[in-house]
Motif scaffolding. Structure first.
Motif, PDB file in Angstrom:
ATOM      1  N   VAL A 185      60.259   3.876  59.081  1.00  0.00           N
ATOM      2  CA  VAL A 185      60.649   5.205  59.546  1.00  0.00           C
ATOM      3  C   VAL A 185      60.200   6.265  58.548  1.00  0.00           C
ATOM      4  N   LEU A 186      60.427   6.021  57.246  1.00  0.00           N
ATOM      5  CA  LEU A 186      60.019   6.971  56.222  1.00  0.00           C
ATOM      6  C   LEU A 186      58.509   7.175  56.230  1.00  0.00           C
ATOM      7  N   ASP A 187      57.765   6.080  56.270  1.00  0.00           N
ATOM      8  CA  ASP A 187      56.309   6.196  56.299  1.00  0.00           C
ATOM      9  C   ASP A 187      55.833   6.879  57.580  1.00  0.00           C
ATOM     10  N   GLY A 188      56.559   6.645  58.678  1.00  0.00           N
ATOM     11  CA  GLY A 188      56.205   7.319  59.922  1.00  0.00           C
ATOM     12  C   GLY A 188      56.369   8.822  59.810  1.00  0.00           C
ATOM     13  N   LEU A 189      57.460   9.259  59.165  1.00  0.00           N
ATOM     14  CA  LEU A 189      57.679  10.692  58.952  1.00  0.00           C
ATOM     15  C   LEU A 189      56.615  11.277  58.033  1.00  0.00           C
ATOM     16  N   VAL A 190      56.276  10.528  56.975  1.00  0.00           N
ATOM     17  CA  VAL A 190      55.233  10.988  56.053  1.00  0.00           C
ATOM     18  C   VAL A 190      53.902  11.119  56.781  1.00  0.00           C
ATOM     19  N   ALA A 191      53.559  10.106  57.588  1.00  0.00           N
ATOM     20  CA  ALA A 191      52.289  10.128  58.326  1.00  0.00           C
ATOM     21  C   ALA A 191      52.232  11.311  59.283  1.00  0.00           C
ATOM     22  N   ALA A 192      53.311  11.525  60.037  1.00  0.00           N
ATOM     23  CA  ALA A 192      53.336  12.632  61.000  1.00  0.00           C
ATOM     24  C   ALA A 192      53.218  13.978  60.294  1.00  0.00           C
TER      25      ALA A 192
END
Length: 205
Positions: A185-192
């Motif tokens: 989830v954290l990496d997804g937020l960073v990627a977005a």
């Protein structure tokens, strides 16, 4: 004395309002803080860089840069490409998570060097940083007249407090992020965040 405190407080509040919004730099500091990877160096780079840029803005450099619009355009393309690349790497971690992504202790020296270089790039290749610190804060400081440097000092202090809280406070999330799903989830937020800002920078250049 009262007027000086008022100017410093105004600078602190203004600076804080500009940097609190989640952006590429904040997302990076948060991730480094959670992993406890080069946190002191990353926080120091962000705070010192903001202090330098604020000083340039208060000193009137922003007015000179406006005469060369090609500078911000070039930085926009370079910074946008970097943000998209970093975002793609984060997205790859979401799609192909590995054991390394779950570690919350400090990383190796090579990783620390990469973290420092990435932090420098995220700070100095992001035109939004210049717009907020050099131009906006610089113009607001100019309205303070002889107290403009006090205003700038307050803004720089806000930057230091924010990044220190974000970087070192992120450790409180360590237990929560021990779960693979939380890291994704954290990496997804960073990627977005990175990819969106990168595309926005390039589109606006």
């Amino acid at each position: 004395m009262h007027s000086s405190l008022a100017a410093a407080a105004a600078g602190f509040g203004t600076g804080l309002s500009l940097i609190v919004a989640i952006g590429a730099q904040n997302a990076f500091v948060l991730r480094q803080g959670v992993r406890r990877d080069a946190v002191l160096a990353v926080v120091g780079i962000c705070a010192l860089s903001d202090a330098v840029l604020i000083a340039l803005g208060v000193g009137g450099v922003g007015a000179l840069v406006v005469t060369w619009p090609g500078a911000l355009t070039a930085v926009g393309w370079i910074g946008g490409a970097f943000l998209i690349g970093y975002g793609v790497l984060a997205a790859r971690r979401v799609l192909r998570p590995g054991g390394e992504a779950l570690r919350t202790e400090g990383e190796a020296a090579g990783s620390r060097r990469r973290a420092v270089l990435a932090c420098l790039a995220l700070t100095w290749l992001n035109p939004h940083v210049y717009l907020d610190t050099v131009f906006l804060l610089g113009s607001l400081a100019a309205d303070r007249g002889p107290l403009r440097w006090t205003f700038g000092l307050g803004a720089a202090l806000a930057s230091l407090c924010w990044f220190a809280a974000l970087g070192f406070g992120a450790r409180l999330l360590g237990r929560f992020l021990a779960r693979p799903s939380a890291w994704r989830v954290l990496d997804g937020l960073v990627a977005a965040t990175m990819i969106t800002l990168g595309v926005t920078l390039i589109a606006g250049s």
